[in-house]
Design a protein around this motif. Structure first.
Motif, short mmCIF file in Angstrom:
data_model
loop_
_atom_site.label_atom_id
_atom_site.label_comp_id
_atom_site.label_asym_id
_atom_site.label_seq_id
_atom_site.Cartn_x
_atom_site.Cartn_y
_atom_site.Cartn_z
N TYR A 88 0.80 -1.23 0.00
CA TYR A 88 0.00 0.00 0.00
C TYR A 88 0.83 1.28 0.00
O TYR A 88 0.36 2.32 -0.42
N LYS A 89 2.09 1.22 0.46
CA LYS A 89 2.86 2.46 0.56
C LYS A 89 3.17 3.07 -0.80
O LYS A 89 3.45 4.26 -0.89
N THR A 90 3.06 2.30 -1.86
CA THR A 90 3.29 2.84 -3.20
C THR A 90 2.00 3.29 -3.88
O THR A 90 2.02 3.74 -5.01
N LYS A 91 0.88 3.17 -3.18
CA LYS A 91 -0.43 3.47 -3.78
C LYS A 91 -0.96 4.86 -3.43
O LYS A 91 -2.04 5.23 -3.86
N GLY A 92 -0.21 5.62 -2.62
CA GLY A 92 -0.65 6.97 -2.28
C GLY A 92 -1.88 7.02 -1.38
O GLY A 92 -2.65 7.98 -1.45
N VAL A 93 -2.07 6.02 -0.54
CA VAL A 93 -3.25 5.98 0.31
C VAL A 93 -2.98 6.39 1.76
O VAL A 93 -3.91 6.66 2.51
N PHE A 94 -1.73 6.45 2.15
CA PHE A 94 -1.39 6.76 3.53
C PHE A 94 -1.58 8.24 3.83
O PHE A 94 -1.42 9.09 2.96
N HIS A 95 -1.91 8.57 5.09
CA HIS A 95 -1.90 9.96 5.53
C HIS A 95 -0.57 10.21 6.25
O HIS A 95 0.24 9.29 6.40
N GLU A 96 -0.35 11.44 6.65
CA GLU A 96 0.97 11.82 7.19
C GLU A 96 1.37 11.06 8.45
O GLU A 96 2.55 10.97 8.77
N ARG A 97 0.44 10.47 9.17
CA ARG A 97 0.79 9.75 10.40
C ARG A 97 0.74 8.23 10.25
O ARG A 97 0.90 7.50 11.23
#
Length: 126
Positions: A88-97
């Motif tokens: 998922y880290k390459t999918k642009g789904v994470f928020h800043e935290r």
């Protein structure tokens, strides 16, 4: 013959502003597949599935969102949090935290929000 188990599955229904956009997010960003939709061109209710998990997405009018309704948080039990985190880290789904962390309650987990601020937490027991 009936099984002794009463509860077989749960299919949570998430309120979304745009079912087509929500389908796209879950399919293209989170690796789900479309299970069904009530309409092929302008769905108002649909289901997405990944492995044994199915989530239903239900359209809600924009006027309902002005009241700041509480958003649900889904907790997914998964086999390998590190592998899914890396996917998922390459999918642009994470928020800043968003971070992969071990908790005081003996889980390894990470969390973020979908397009409509529904919380998604993925974890495994340590």
């Amino acid at each position: 013959m009936k099984t002794a188990e009463q509860f077989m599955q749960v299919h949570p229904v998430l309120a979304v502003k745009d079912v087509t956009a929500a389908i796209g997010f879950y399919v293209h960003n989170l690796g789900f597949s479309l299970a069904f939709a009530d309409d092929t061109k302008a769905p108002r209710y649909a289901g997405v599935r990944r492995d044994n998990v199915e989530i239903h997405l239900q359209w809600h009018d924009a006027s309902e969102w002005q009241y700041g309704i509480d958003r649900p948080i889904l907790r997914f039990v998964i086999a390998d949090t590190e592998a899914l985190f890396n996917e998922y880290k390459t999918k642009g789904v994470f928020h800043e935290r968003t971070q992969l962390r071990e908790t005081a309650w003996q889980t390894k987990e990470f969390a973020f929000y979908d397009l409509d601020r529904n919380g998604l937490t993925f974890y495994e027991d340590l």
